[in-house]
Scaffold this motif. Structure first.
Motif, PDB file in Angstrom:
ATOM      1  N   ILE A 181       0.962  -1.247  -0.042  1.00 11.07           N
ATOM      2  CA  ILE A 181       0.140  -0.159  -0.057  1.00 11.07           C
ATOM      3  C   ILE A 181       0.995   1.280  -0.042  1.00 11.07           C
ATOM      4  CG2 ILE A 181      -1.739   1.510   1.423  1.00 11.07           C
ATOM      5  CD1 ILE A 181      -3.092  -1.454   2.157  1.00 11.07           C
ATOM      6  N   LYS A 182       2.090   1.221   0.917  1.00  8.45           N
ATOM      7  CA  LYS A 182       2.804   2.429   0.851  1.00  8.45           C
ATOM      8  C   LYS A 182       3.507   2.762  -0.633  1.00  8.45           C
ATOM      9  CE  LYS A 182       6.789   4.531   3.401  1.00  8.45           C
ATOM     10  NZ  LYS A 182       6.534   5.527   2.584  1.00  8.45           N
ATOM     11  N   LEU A 183       3.858   1.726  -1.228  1.00  7.90           N
ATOM     12  CA  LEU A 183       4.457   1.952  -2.528  1.00  7.90           C
ATOM     13  C   LEU A 183       3.640   2.438  -3.501  1.00  7.90           C
ATOM     14  CD1 LEU A 183       7.281   1.224  -3.569  1.00  7.90           C
ATOM     15  CD2 LEU A 183       6.633  -1.200  -4.503  1.00  7.90           C
ATOM     16  N   VAL A 184       2.359   1.888  -3.513  1.00 13.61           N
ATOM     17  CA  VAL A 184       1.382   2.558  -4.511  1.00 13.61           C
ATOM     18  C   VAL A 184       0.848   3.843  -3.917  1.00 13.61           C
ATOM     19  CG1 VAL A 184      -1.161   2.200  -4.993  1.00 13.61           C
ATOM     20  CG2 VAL A 184       0.300   0.397  -4.879  1.00 13.61           C
ATOM     21  N   VAL A 185       0.770   4.209  -2.718  1.00 15.91           N
ATOM     22  CA  VAL A 185       0.476   5.604  -2.172  1.00 15.91           C
ATOM     23  C   VAL A 185       1.788   6.513  -2.556  1.00 15.91           C
ATOM     24  CG1 VAL A 185       0.044   7.088  -0.151  1.00 15.91           C
ATOM     25  CG2 VAL A 185      -1.456   4.943  -0.613  1.00 15.91           C
ATOM     26  N   ASP A 186       2.674   6.046  -2.288  1.00 10.07           N
ATOM     27  CA  ASP A 186       3.644   7.021  -2.730  1.00 10.07           C
ATOM     28  C   ASP A 186       3.951   7.291  -4.157  1.00 10.07           C
ATOM     29  OD1 ASP A 186       4.593   6.907   0.032  1.00 10.07           O
ATOM     30  OD2 ASP A 186       6.317   5.670  -0.217  1.00 10.07           O
ATOM     31  N   ALA A 187       3.797   6.288  -5.029  1.00 11.22           N
ATOM     32  CA  ALA A 187       3.646   6.450  -6.208  1.00 11.22           C
ATOM     33  C   ALA A 187       2.577   7.400  -6.942  1.00 11.22           C
ATOM     34  CB  ALA A 187       3.346   5.283  -6.892  1.00 11.22           C
ATOM     35  N   GLN A 188       1.512   7.228  -6.130  1.00 11.97           N
ATOM     36  CA  GLN A 188       0.284   8.441  -6.248  1.00 11.97           C
ATOM     37  C   GLN A 188       0.831   9.551  -6.085  1.00 11.97           C
ATOM     38  OE1 GLN A 188      -3.106   6.267  -3.763  1.00 11.97           O
ATOM     39  NE2 GLN A 188      -4.214   7.150  -5.643  1.00 11.97           N
ATOM     40  N   ASP A 189       1.312   9.970  -4.785  1.00 12.64           N
ATOM     41  CA  ASP A 189       1.932  11.087  -4.481  1.00 12.64           C
ATOM     42  C   ASP A 189       3.009  11.804  -5.319  1.00 12.64           C
ATOM     43  OD1 ASP A 189       0.323  11.268  -2.147  1.00 12.64           O
ATOM     44  OD2 ASP A 189       1.851  10.428  -0.723  1.00 12.64           O
ATOM     45  N   ALA A 190       3.802  10.988  -5.984  1.00 11.85           N
ATOM     46  CA  ALA A 190       4.417  11.450  -7.065  1.00 11.85           C
ATOM     47  C   ALA A 190       3.808  11.510  -8.527  1.00 11.85           C
ATOM     48  CB  ALA A 190       5.601  10.273  -7.125  1.00 11.85           C
ATOM     49  N   GLU A 191       2.641  11.285  -8.435  1.00  7.65           N
ATOM     50  CA  GLU A 191       1.898  11.338  -9.520  1.00  7.65           C
ATOM     51  C   GLU A 191       1.901  10.425 -10.767  1.00  7.65           C
ATOM     52  OE1 GLU A 191       1.471  15.582 -11.158  1.00  7.65           O
ATOM     53  OE2 GLU A 191       0.877  16.234  -9.101  1.00  7.65           O
ATOM     54  N   TYR A 192       2.282   9.163 -10.306  1.00 10.08           N
ATOM     55  CA  TYR A 192       2.629   8.177 -11.383  1.00 10.08           C
ATOM     56  C   TYR A 192       1.693   7.769 -12.009  1.00 10.08           C
ATOM     57  CZ  TYR A 192       4.556   3.465 -13.108  1.00 10.08           C
ATOM     58  OH  TYR A 192       4.663   2.591 -13.668  1.00 10.08           O
ATOM     59  N   PHE A 193       0.339   7.666 -11.409  1.00  8.44           N
ATOM     60  CA  PHE A 193      -0.842   7.193 -11.956  1.00  8.44           C
ATOM     61  C   PHE A 193      -1.655   8.307 -12.555  1.00  8.44           C
ATOM     62  CE2 PHE A 193       0.271   4.113  -8.673  1.00  8.44           C
ATOM     63  CZ  PHE A 193       0.211   2.781  -9.420  1.00  8.44           C
ATOM     64  N   VAL A 194      -1.056   9.574 -12.796  1.00 11.84           N
ATOM     65  CA  VAL A 194      -2.054  10.545 -13.448  1.00 11.84           C
ATOM     66  C   VAL A 194      -2.787  10.102 -14.626  1.00 11.84           C
ATOM     67  CG1 VAL A 194      -2.098  12.775 -14.271  1.00 11.84           C
ATOM     68  CG2 VAL A 194      -1.074  12.601 -12.060  1.00 11.84           C
ATOM     69  N   LYS A 195      -1.805   9.518 -15.516  1.00 12.37           N
ATOM     70  CA  LYS A 195      -2.193   9.026 -16.902  1.00 12.37           C
ATOM     71  C   LYS A 195      -3.231   7.887 -17.033  1.00 12.37           C
ATOM     72  CE  LYS A 195       1.655   5.775 -17.370  1.00 12.37           C
ATOM     73  NZ  LYS A 195       2.920   5.697 -18.342  1.00 12.37           N
ATOM     74  N   HIS A 196      -3.098   7.059 -15.718  1.00 17.36           N
ATOM     75  CA  HIS A 196      -4.073   5.824 -15.641  1.00 17.36           C
ATOM     76  C   HIS A 196      -5.297   6.802 -15.244  1.00 17.36           C
ATOM     77  CE1 HIS A 196      -0.193   4.483 -14.834  1.00 17.36           C
ATOM     78  NE2 HIS A 196      -0.464   3.359 -15.209  1.00 17.36           N
ATOM     79  N   ASP A 197      -5.611   7.643 -14.539  1.00 17.16           N
ATOM     80  CA  ASP A 197      -6.691   8.446 -14.125  1.00 17.16           C
ATOM     81  C   ASP A 197      -7.258   9.104 -15.492  1.00 17.16           C
ATOM     82  OD1 ASP A 197      -8.962   8.869 -12.512  1.00 17.16           O
ATOM     83  OD2 ASP A 197      -7.896  10.935 -11.678  1.00 17.16           O
ATOM     84  N   ASP A 198      -6.725   9.710 -16.148  1.00 11.90           N
ATOM     85  CA  ASP A 198      -7.000  10.447 -17.322  1.00 11.90           C
ATOM     86  C   ASP A 198      -7.243   9.288 -18.469  1.00 11.90           C
ATOM     87  OD1 ASP A 198      -6.614  12.555 -15.997  1.00 11.90           O
ATOM     88  OD2 ASP A 198      -4.649  13.020 -16.958  1.00 11.90           O
TER      89      ASP A 198
END
Length: 87
Positions: free
Chosen positions: A26-43
């Motif tokens: 969970i921490k790895l995924v949350v940290d990636a979210q904070d770093a905006e890694y998943f922005v393209k996945h949201d869009d």
């Protein structure tokens, strides 16, 4: 799949593939979210699929391992500089 389902899938794969405990995954995924890694996945909903989840889980884990290795090497260099020269 929804954005939240996709993140859950990435987290689950981190647990299953790398045997991370839930908190670490969970921490790895949350940290990636904070770093905006998943922005393209949201869009781009087409990126939220099982194959992409696996690729992202691998990429996140490998990036974390590389970061840890780099930190270890930096710490070793600092320790070597602190040692007095041998006489």
């Amino acid at each position: 799949m929804t954005y939240e389902e996709f993140l859950d899938e990435v987290t689950t794969l981190l647990h299953e593939i790398y045997d991370l405990d839930d908190a670490a995954a969970i921490k790895l995924v949350v940290d990636a979210q904070d770093a905006e890694y998943f922005v393209k996945h949201d869009d781009q909903p087409e990126l939220r699929n099982p194959e992409q989840a696996r690729a992202d889980a691998v990429a996140l884990y490998e990036a974390k391992q590389n970061k840890v290795q780099t930190q270890k090497k930096q710490q070793q260099r600092v320790q070597q500089k602190k040692r007095p020269p041998r006489a």
